[in-house]
Design a protein around this motif. Structure first.
Motif, PDB file in Angstrom:
ATOM      1  N   PRO A  73      -3.677  16.789  -9.999  1.00  0.00           N
ATOM      2  CA  PRO A  73      -4.716  15.780 -10.235  1.00  0.00           C
ATOM      3  C   PRO A  73      -5.896  15.911  -9.267  1.00  0.00           C
ATOM      4  O   PRO A  73      -6.878  15.198  -9.392  1.00  0.00           O
ATOM      5  CB  PRO A  73      -3.990  14.452 -10.005  1.00  0.00           C
ATOM      6  N   TRP A  74      -5.774  16.852  -8.265  1.00  0.00           N
ATOM      7  CA  TRP A  74      -6.825  16.920  -7.241  1.00  0.00           C
ATOM      8  C   TRP A  74      -7.606  18.223  -7.293  1.00  0.00           C
ATOM      9  O   TRP A  74      -8.433  18.502  -6.442  1.00  0.00           O
ATOM     10  CB  TRP A  74      -6.192  16.765  -5.849  1.00  0.00           C
ATOM     11  N   THR A  75      -7.266  19.042  -8.297  1.00  0.00           N
ATOM     12  CA  THR A  75      -7.962  20.333  -8.417  1.00  0.00           C
ATOM     13  C   THR A  75      -8.417  20.509  -9.850  1.00  0.00           C
ATOM     14  O   THR A  75      -7.941  19.825 -10.744  1.00  0.00           O
ATOM     15  CB  THR A  75      -7.024  21.501  -8.043  1.00  0.00           C
ATOM     16  N   GLU A  76      -9.341  21.453 -10.005  1.00  0.00           N
ATOM     17  CA  GLU A  76      -9.812  21.770 -11.363  1.00  0.00           C
ATOM     18  C   GLU A  76      -9.103  23.026 -11.834  1.00  0.00           C
ATOM     19  O   GLU A  76      -9.103  24.041 -11.140  1.00  0.00           O
ATOM     20  CB  GLU A  76     -11.326  22.041 -11.352  1.00  0.00           C
ATOM     21  N   ARG A 136     -10.140  22.006   5.135  1.00  0.00           N
ATOM     22  CA  ARG A 136     -11.039  21.382   4.159  1.00  0.00           C
ATOM     23  C   ARG A 136     -10.565  21.612   2.721  1.00  0.00           C
ATOM     24  O   ARG A 136     -10.968  20.906   1.808  1.00  0.00           O
ATOM     25  CB  ARG A 136     -12.469  21.916   4.347  1.00  0.00           C
ATOM     26  N   LYS A 138      -7.281  21.483   1.819  1.00  0.00           N
ATOM     27  CA  LYS A 138      -5.920  20.935   1.796  1.00  0.00           C
ATOM     28  C   LYS A 138      -4.931  21.792   2.585  1.00  0.00           C
ATOM     29  O   LYS A 138      -3.714  21.669   2.427  1.00  0.00           O
ATOM     30  CB  LYS A 138      -5.430  20.747   0.352  1.00  0.00           C
TER      31      LYS A 138
ATOM     32  N   ASN B  78     -14.298  17.284  -0.241  1.00  0.00           N
ATOM     33  CA  ASN B  78     -13.858  18.199  -1.315  1.00  0.00           C
ATOM     34  C   ASN B  78     -12.920  17.490  -2.297  1.00  0.00           C
ATOM     35  O   ASN B  78     -13.008  17.664  -3.508  1.00  0.00           O
ATOM     36  CB  ASN B  78     -13.115  19.394  -0.708  1.00  0.00           C
ATOM     37  N   MET B  79     -12.035  16.739  -1.733  1.00  0.00           N
ATOM     38  CA  MET B  79     -11.051  16.048  -2.545  1.00  0.00           C
ATOM     39  C   MET B  79     -11.717  15.035  -3.471  1.00  0.00           C
ATOM     40  O   MET B  79     -11.327  14.886  -4.635  1.00  0.00           O
ATOM     41  CB  MET B  79     -10.046  15.385  -1.602  1.00  0.00           C
ATOM     42  N   LYS B  81     -14.720  15.295  -4.572  1.00  0.00           N
ATOM     43  CA  LYS B  81     -15.615  15.982  -5.509  1.00  0.00           C
ATOM     44  C   LYS B  81     -14.885  16.608  -6.702  1.00  0.00           C
ATOM     45  O   LYS B  81     -15.471  16.858  -7.743  1.00  0.00           O
ATOM     46  CB  LYS B  81     -16.388  17.100  -4.758  1.00  0.00           C
ATOM     47  N   THR B  82     -13.575  16.872  -6.548  1.00  0.00           N
ATOM     48  CA  THR B  82     -12.841  17.536  -7.645  1.00  0.00           C
ATOM     49  C   THR B  82     -11.584  16.749  -8.032  1.00  0.00           C
ATOM     50  O   THR B  82     -11.113  15.895  -7.283  1.00  0.00           O
ATOM     51  CB  THR B  82     -12.400  18.962  -7.242  1.00  0.00           C
ATOM     52  N   GLY B  83     -11.093  17.118  -9.192  1.00  0.00           N
ATOM     53  CA  GLY B  83      -9.796  16.567  -9.642  1.00  0.00           C
ATOM     54  C   GLY B  83      -9.932  15.278 -10.432  1.00  0.00           C
ATOM     55  O   GLY B  83     -10.916  14.555 -10.341  1.00  0.00           O
TER      56      GLY B  83
END
Lengths: 172, 624
Positions: A73-76, A136, A138, B78-79, B81-83
């Motif tokens: 859920p936190w990545t594309e 940055r 994770k 970053n977190m 900005k995505t997901g």
């Protein structure tokens, strides 16, 4: 006769206590580089006098690794993650607890039931798509569940256990 | 149509309810938890970085700690900005811009933060200021995530969804209720259908029987009687054949309507199947009310039915039986009514017929004899008696007529006519006939073998046996098995049996004659023989019915019929045998009229084979 035997016995007991404690402490390899993870709590193996396991990246990479692809859920999109198998890591330190307290660099922490993660190839990921992960992104370590392979892990409860920027594990 | 509407409401309601519920859940959980959490974490990471930065400047934090805080802040940005999880945060007003600005700032200052220990104070202050200047926007985003328009909008949406949710839930409930109602209606209808006849709408046999059981219990309790009427239309098949099945169906419907008018409120009329109807008449004290109902039914059905300008005159046979007068159970009462109906039908008169015990006895007798006959044939319990046919002038025996005798253990002597009727009813005519033929032929052959005078053996064949069975084959078989010459066998049939199907009869008789068998026409003068057919019939002998011989006993003598028959026989070149010759005067009269052969008590009564043997032996000795 009584005095001699009593003191001999005490000596024996003392000797065995020492043997017993030594046999479990400080027998694992020692970190050479920067420590990225510490493991404490109910563990029988360690690499320090105080029963703490400190690991650098090289040590983590020498342990049995596992690679899987998943979405989160936190990545594309789909990414490939590689990391040490948590079960192997816990076996390596001879962990005996039922719970795992996972703490992040920002001191966020959560409790994970060992019984919940035992049946799955859950990893402490150190590489994403072949690259080490910066804080940055994770990194350096991310407790990752193979969500795409095991949809039953795809729940709100498990999301909160997937701690990134992991720095310490406490076996409870 | 109505059902598909309900299904549609149900499916849509169920689907929408589910979707609304999911959406509500998503809004309640996702928005409140992660968005607010992420926003406050961003502010916290920002503050921690700035705090560490300040402490570093005073020497209270290490460079590594500043770098870690910098990385953590970067990680947070970053977190965000995505997901999927932080998608809702990005919907907050100006959030995207803020994140971009933060990322730009982090990128721009990365090298300088890495080089921190060698930086001069002014540059460090500038970095601090740059991040600090973003703090109010971060703060605002944090507040907006908790109370901002987006959040309020979500709450309003949740509220609205709940309303809709309720609305569709009602749809779900209503359609569910409608389903239950439909199932109830359908099951009632199904029950109704299973108990009613679809054509007439009357209760069917099952319903009738169910009701009958209840009525039986009731009548025992109340000590009352009830009657069962069985109504069967006569000639319904021919109505169907003549006017078509549509007319037949119309007739049944009309009969159903008329019968319903005949009965009173407590009674029940049902269609028991085909053209058979039944009525249960409850709460009566004697047969008079049953008779009244019978009258009403007769009257109602005697009015012609008009279909397509054609008047159809239905006729019905009605049997009535009373419980407990006629039987101990409702089922037996029904059987009795059925029996009474068949009796009415066979008497061929339009009206009702009450059951009486004679009917029962008759039916029982038929049943018992029907069961016994096949065994009687196998065990040779049937016997043949023989009556001589003599030359009236000389008294010499020229032929013998075989007559069947059956001594039944319960009913005693059973007459030939009844035995044949039983054989016909149980479909044993062929078997029976073959037995008679074989026994008679065997006997005649035996007499011949014993050197007794040669006589012909006359065997009676009933109408059914003559028309339906393969008589030729049976005769051939009997002759072949016994070795009797065909000319010593006479097949005797009544005038009536021939006239039923005259063309076939002529055929069969012709075939028999070809076998060499002689033929006699019995009961002559009582039937409806057509004179034109008489000459085509290949018979050799006429037998005058005993009723005509009786005419000779009248005073004055009536010789008209006998004379006429004798004259006819003479012109057709046929022998004549007079039956029922009882007195010497009869014999003399017949002789005078020109009749040559006779049969009757004057000469000999029917007797067992042994006695006939003795008689023949006497004749032989006399001749010798």
């Amino acid at each position: 006769m009584g005095i001699i035997s009593q003191s001999a016995l005490r000596l024996c007991i003392a000797f065995f206590v020492v043997i017993a404690s030594v046999s479990h402490a400080d027998e694992l390899p020692h970190p050479k580089g920067q420590v990225v993870l510490t493991i404490t709590g109910k563990i029988l193996n360690s690499n320090s006098e105080e029963g703490v396991v400190r690991l650098d990246m090289a040590m983590l990479e020498s342990l049995p690794a596992f690679t899987f692809q998943t979405v989160t859920p936190w990545t594309e999109g789909l990414h490939t993650y590689k990391g040490v198998l948590l079960n192997e890591l816990l076996a390596w330190v001879d962990a005996e607890g039922d719970q795992l307290k996972v703490t992040a660099l920002n001191d966020y922490s959560t409790l994970v039931e060992v019984s919940r993660i035992k049946p799955y190839p859950i990893i402490l990921a150190y590489k994403s798509d072949g690259d080490y992960m910066k804080v940055r992104n994770k990194g350096p370590l991310w407790l990752l569940y193979p969500l795409s392979d095991y949809p039953e892990l795809d729940t709100e409860g498990d999301y909160s256990s997937m701690v990134w920027q992991v720095k310490a594990l406490v076996v409870q | 149509m109505f059902l598909s509407l309900i299904v549609a409401v149900f499916v849509v309601s169920a689907y929408v309810t589910f979707m609304k519920h999911s959406e509500t859940l998503r809004l309640v959980t996702a928005s409140s938890k992660t968005t607010t959490w992420a926003a406050s974490e961003l502010e916290s990471d920002m503050l921690k970085f700035l705090y560490t930065f300040e402490l570093y400047e005073t020497g209270n934090r290490t460079h590594d700690e500043v770098l870690l805080r910098y990385e953590l802040l970067w990680g947070r940005v970053n977190m965000l900005k995505t997901g999927d999880e932080t998608q809702r945060f990005r919907l907050i007003k100006d959030a995207e811009t803020l994140l971009t600005r933060l990322l730009t700032t982090l990128n721009r200052n990365e090298q300088m933060v890495l080089d921190f220990p060698s930086l001069n104070a002014t540059l460090a202050k500038k970095i601090h200021q740059e991040f600090a200047s973003l703090l109010p926007s971060v703060r605002q985003a944090n507040i907006d995530s908790f109370l901002g328009p987006q959040r309020l909008d979500d709450l309003l949406k949740v509220h609205k969804l709940q309303k809709e949710f309720g609305f569709f839930l009602i749809g779900l409930l209503l359609s569910g209720l409608a389903f239950i109602a439909i199932i109830l209606i359908e099951s009632t209808r199904h029950k109704m259908q299973s108990l009613h006849d679809s054509l007439t709408g009357l209760p069917n046999r099952k319903y009738f029987n169910d009701r009958l059981s209840l009525v039986e219990i009731n009548s025992i309790k109340k000590r009352q009687k009830f009657s069962i009427h069985i109504i069967d239309l006569n000639g319904f098949k021919s109505i169907n054949d003549t006017y078509g099945h549509a007319a037949g169906d119309q007739l049944l419907k009309e009969v159903a309507i008329r019968l319903q008018y005949c009965i009173s409120a407590d009674d029940m009329v049902a269609r028991l199947g085909g053209d058979e109807f039944g009525i249960i008449q409850e709460g009566i004290n004697d047969s008079s009310r049953a008779a009244l109902l019978g009258d009403r039914v007769c009257k109602a059905l005697s009015i012609p039915f008009c279909f397509n300008d054609i008047n159809i005159y239905p006729r019905a046979s009605i049997g009535i039986s009373l419980y407990p007068d006629d039987a101990n159970s409702a089922i037996d009462t029904m059987g009795n009514a059925d029996m009474a109906m068949y009796r009415a039908k066979s008497s061929n008169y339009f009206g009702y017929n009450f059951f009486d015990s004679v009917m029962y006895e008759d039916a029982l007798r038929l049943k018992i004899l029907g069961n016994a006959l096949p065994h009687a044939i196998i065990r040779n319990e049937l016997t043949l008696y023989y009556q001589s046919i003599v030359d009236i002038q000389t008294g010499i025996i020229t032929g013998v007529e075989a007559l069947i005798r059956w001594e039944h253990s319960r009913y005693g002597f059973i007459a030939a006519r009844e035995i044949i009727s039983v054989a016909e009813q149980i479909g044993q005519t062929t078997h029976f006939n073959e037995w008679v033929l074989k026994t008679a032929c065997t006997q005649n052959k035996q007499w011949q073998d014993e050197g007794l005078p040669f006589v012909y053996m006359s065997v009676n064949v009933s109408q059914v046996m003559f028309i339906q069975d393969d008589l030729i084959a049976s005769v051939q078989h009997a002759l072949a098995v016994t070795g009797l010459a065909a000319k010593y066998l006479t097949i005797e049939i009544t005038e009536d049996s021939i006239m039923v199907e005259i063309d076939r009869a002529i055929d069969i008789l012709g075939n028999l004659k070809r076998l060499g068998v002689s033929l006699a026409l019995g009961d002559f003068g009582t039937g409806y023989s057509s004179l034109s057919h008489m000459k085509e019939l290949p018979v050799q002998r006429l037998k005058i019915n005993h009723s005509f011989v009786q005419d000779l006993n009248e005073d004055p003598k009536d010789t008209r019929f006998i004379t006429t028959i004798l004259q006819l026989a003479q012109s057709l070149d046929l022998n004549v045998v007079a039956e029922g010759v009882e007195t010497e005067q009869n014999r003399l009269d017949l002789l005078e009229l020109g009749c040559h052969f006779g049969q009757g008590y004057l000469f000999a009564i029917p007797m067992p084979a042994l006695h006939m043997t003795a008689l023949l032996l006497k004749q032989k000795d006399g001749m010798a």
